[in-house]
Design a protein around this motif. Structure first.
Motif, PDB file in Angstrom:
ATOM      1  N   THR A  32       0.846  -1.196   0.000  1.00  0.00           N
ATOM      2  CA  THR A  32       0.000   0.000   0.000  1.00  0.00           C
ATOM      3  C   THR A  32       0.878   1.242   0.000  1.00  0.00           C
ATOM      4  N   THR A  33       0.542   2.215  -0.842  1.00  0.00           N
ATOM      5  CA  THR A  33       1.317   3.456  -0.874  1.00  0.00           C
ATOM      6  C   THR A  33       1.049   4.274   0.385  1.00  0.00           C
ATOM      7  N   GLN A  34       1.940   5.201   0.669  1.00  0.00           N
ATOM      8  CA  GLN A  34       1.767   6.038   1.850  1.00  0.00           C
ATOM      9  C   GLN A  34       0.490   6.872   1.752  1.00  0.00           C
ATOM     10  N   GLU A  35       0.250   7.434   0.604  1.00  0.00           N
ATOM     11  CA  GLU A  35      -0.940   8.277   0.424  1.00  0.00           C
ATOM     12  C   GLU A  35      -2.222   7.469   0.603  1.00  0.00           C
ATOM     13  N   GLU A  36      -2.284   6.316  -0.034  1.00  0.00           N
ATOM     14  CA  GLU A  36      -3.476   5.479   0.067  1.00  0.00           C
ATOM     15  C   GLU A  36      -3.643   4.945   1.489  1.00  0.00           C
ATOM     16  N   GLY A  37      -2.535   4.543   2.111  1.00  0.00           N
ATOM     17  CA  GLY A  37      -2.594   3.987   3.452  1.00  0.00           C
ATOM     18  C   GLY A  37      -3.065   4.992   4.485  1.00  0.00           C
ATOM     19  N   ARG A  46       2.390   3.829   8.185  1.00  0.00           N
ATOM     20  CA  ARG A  46       3.648   4.074   7.476  1.00  0.00           C
ATOM     21  C   ARG A  46       3.837   2.938   6.482  1.00  0.00           C
ATOM     22  N   SER A  47       3.905   3.282   5.218  1.00  0.00           N
ATOM     23  CA  SER A  47       4.104   2.261   4.193  1.00  0.00           C
ATOM     24  C   SER A  47       5.521   1.708   4.274  1.00  0.00           C
ATOM     25  N   ALA A  48       5.742   0.552   3.656  1.00  0.00           N
ATOM     26  CA  ALA A  48       7.091  -0.004   3.600  1.00  0.00           C
ATOM     27  C   ALA A  48       8.032   0.975   2.918  1.00  0.00           C
ATOM     28  N   ALA A  49       7.531   1.656   1.879  1.00  0.00           N
ATOM     29  CA  ALA A  49       8.362   2.647   1.189  1.00  0.00           C
ATOM     30  C   ALA A  49       8.772   3.767   2.143  1.00  0.00           C
ATOM     31  N   TRP A  50       7.859   4.211   2.993  1.00  0.00           N
ATOM     32  CA  TRP A  50       8.178   5.266   3.967  1.00  0.00           C
ATOM     33  C   TRP A  50       9.251   4.782   4.932  1.00  0.00           C
ATOM     34  N   LEU A  51       9.126   3.551   5.415  1.00  0.00           N
ATOM     35  CA  LEU A  51      10.084   3.005   6.368  1.00  0.00           C
ATOM     36  C   LEU A  51      11.445   2.772   5.709  1.00  0.00           C
ATOM     37  N   ILE A  52      11.427   2.318   4.454  1.00  0.00           N
ATOM     38  CA  ILE A  52      12.684   2.136   3.723  1.00  0.00           C
ATOM     39  C   ILE A  52      13.368   3.485   3.518  1.00  0.00           C
ATOM     40  N   ARG A  53      12.594   4.486   3.159  1.00  0.00           N
ATOM     41  CA  ARG A  53      13.168   5.833   2.990  1.00  0.00           C
ATOM     42  C   ARG A  53      13.773   6.338   4.289  1.00  0.00           C
ATOM     43  N   GLU A  54      13.092   6.091   5.398  1.00  0.00           N
ATOM     44  CA  GLU A  54      13.606   6.503   6.700  1.00  0.00           C
ATOM     45  C   GLU A  54      14.965   5.860   6.975  1.00  0.00           C
ATOM     46  N   TRP A 142       4.308 -13.113  -0.742  1.00  0.00           N
ATOM     47  CA  TRP A 142       5.221 -12.028  -1.097  1.00  0.00           C
ATOM     48  C   TRP A 142       5.580 -12.032  -2.583  1.00  0.00           C
ATOM     49  N   ALA A 143       4.895 -12.847  -3.369  1.00  0.00           N
ATOM     50  CA  ALA A 143       5.224 -12.955  -4.789  1.00  0.00           C
ATOM     51  C   ALA A 143       5.134 -11.602  -5.486  1.00  0.00           C
ATOM     52  N   PHE A 144       6.226 -11.241  -6.141  1.00  0.00           N
ATOM     53  CA  PHE A 144       6.308 -10.008  -6.931  1.00  0.00           C
ATOM     54  C   PHE A 144       5.868  -8.770  -6.145  1.00  0.00           C
ATOM     55  N   THR A 145       6.362  -8.668  -4.928  1.00  0.00           N
ATOM     56  CA  THR A 145       6.123  -7.458  -4.131  1.00  0.00           C
ATOM     57  C   THR A 145       6.872  -6.304  -4.783  1.00  0.00           C
ATOM     58  N   PRO A 146       6.172  -5.237  -5.191  1.00  0.00           N
ATOM     59  CA  PRO A 146       6.824  -4.172  -5.965  1.00  0.00           C
ATOM     60  C   PRO A 146       7.627  -3.208  -5.102  1.00  0.00           C
ATOM     61  N   LEU A 147       8.654  -2.623  -5.712  1.00  0.00           N
ATOM     62  CA  LEU A 147       9.421  -1.544  -5.097  1.00  0.00           C
ATOM     63  C   LEU A 147       9.076  -0.243  -5.800  1.00  0.00           C
ATOM     64  N   LEU A 148       9.154   0.846  -5.058  1.00  0.00           N
ATOM     65  CA  LEU A 148       8.942   2.158  -5.656  1.00  0.00           C
ATOM     66  C   LEU A 148      10.105   2.447  -6.607  1.00  0.00           C
ATOM     67  N   TYR A 149       9.789   2.955  -7.796  1.00  0.00           N
ATOM     68  CA  TYR A 149      10.866   3.232  -8.752  1.00  0.00           C
ATOM     69  C   TYR A 149      10.471   4.368  -9.695  1.00  0.00           C
ATOM     70  N   GLY A 150      11.452   4.827 -10.461  1.00  0.00           N
ATOM     71  CA  GLY A 150      11.211   5.866 -11.457  1.00  0.00           C
ATOM     72  C   GLY A 150      10.818   7.198 -10.843  1.00  0.00           C
ATOM     73  N   THR A 151       9.933   7.892 -11.512  1.00  0.00           N
ATOM     74  CA  THR A 151       9.494   9.214 -11.055  1.00  0.00           C
ATOM     75  C   THR A 151       8.893   9.147  -9.658  1.00  0.00           C
ATOM     76  N   SER A 152       8.138   8.097  -9.388  1.00  0.00           N
ATOM     77  CA  SER A 152       7.503   7.960  -8.067  1.00  0.00           C
ATOM     78  C   SER A 152       8.551   7.889  -6.968  1.00  0.00           C
ATOM     79  N   ALA A 153       9.635   7.155  -7.214  1.00  0.00           N
ATOM     80  CA  ALA A 153      10.691   7.037  -6.213  1.00  0.00           C
ATOM     81  C   ALA A 153      11.446   8.346  -6.038  1.00  0.00           C
ATOM     82  N   HIS A 154      11.750   9.024  -7.137  1.00  0.00           N
ATOM     83  CA  HIS A 154      12.501  10.282  -7.059  1.00  0.00           C
ATOM     84  C   HIS A 154      11.688  11.389  -6.390  1.00  0.00           C
TER      85      HIS A 154
END
Length: 223
Positions: A32-37, A46-54, A142-154
């Motif tokens: 789940t994205t941070q905004e949606e969550g 806190r999304s996984a992306a938020w925690l990874i960024r931290e 956990w099959a094909f759990t996506p990572l944030l990338y590209g414009t969204s990641a930057h």
């Protein structure tokens, strides 16, 4: 108000129902994205992306690693674990940030990947070999759990890897999915082994407790 206490337990000690609740809530955090969550579960999410960024901001700063090999190791990791716990509790208030006692699996030695921890419906394979996907986890929850990338990641993080994925700058993996491999340049497990109870006793019984030793000898090798 009604006080509540949460007990963190070794994952294998949970009931099947409690374990499933934990994995289900954690999976939501990862997918789940941070905004949606925030919209669905509130400000504590806190999304996984938020925690990874931290973690990236603390450990992948070009100036220095603020989170490891010194006194900051315990405080920062206790803090981010609390944030993770608050996030999964926003999804399901009956869960807690349970833990893995990896000294239990150290007895398996080089065969640690046979541990139940790496079953498809637990944390997924320790060394997957997905068809056409290298070491992408391709089976189970956990099959094909996506990572944030590209414009969204930057737009989300000031730190990415060279391919624009939300990974450490020195991680040159270009595949935008959760991956694992036991080998780096042909070397298995980086010549490390899982810390044992004896390793913990050796570090914790020293005259002067060294945070660097706690970080490197009891944590670093496991990574």
């Amino acid at each position: 108000t009604c006080p509540a206490r949460y007990a963190r337990r070794e994952i294998r000690d949970l009931t099947d129902e409690d374990r499933e609740r934990y994995f289900a809530a954690t999976n939501v955090v990862y997918r789940t994205t941070q905004e949606e969550g925030t919209k669905l579960y509130g400000e504590s999410f806190r999304s996984a992306a938020w925690l990874i960024r931290e973690h990236l901001y603390g450990a992948a700063d070009r100036m220095c690693d603020h989170w490891h090999d010194d006194a900051g190791f315990l405080n920062h990791h206790v803090g981010i674990t609390m944030q993770f716990e608050q996030s999964i509790q926003a999804v399901d208030p009956r869960v807690a940030s349970h833990y893995w006692d990896y000294t239990v699996d150290a007895i398996l030695g080089a065969n640690y990947s046979r541990s139940v921890m790496f079953d498809d419906e637990w944390f997924g394979a320790a060394d997957p070999n997905a068809v056409g996907g290298g070491h992408v986890i391709s089976e189970g929850r956990w099959a094909f759990t996506p990572l944030l990338y590209g414009t969204s990641a930057h737009e989300f993080s000031n730190i990415t890897n060279p391919f624009g994925l939300l990974r450490s700058p020195w991680n040159t993996n270009p595949v935008p999915y959760l991956m694992r491999s036991r080998y780096t340049l042909g070397v298995r497990d980086a010549l490390y082994s899982m810390p044992t109870c004896s390793d913990f006793a050796k570090v914790l019984q020293t005259t002067e407790l060294s945070f660097a030793k706690v970080s490197s000898e009891l944590n670093g090798g496991l990574h």
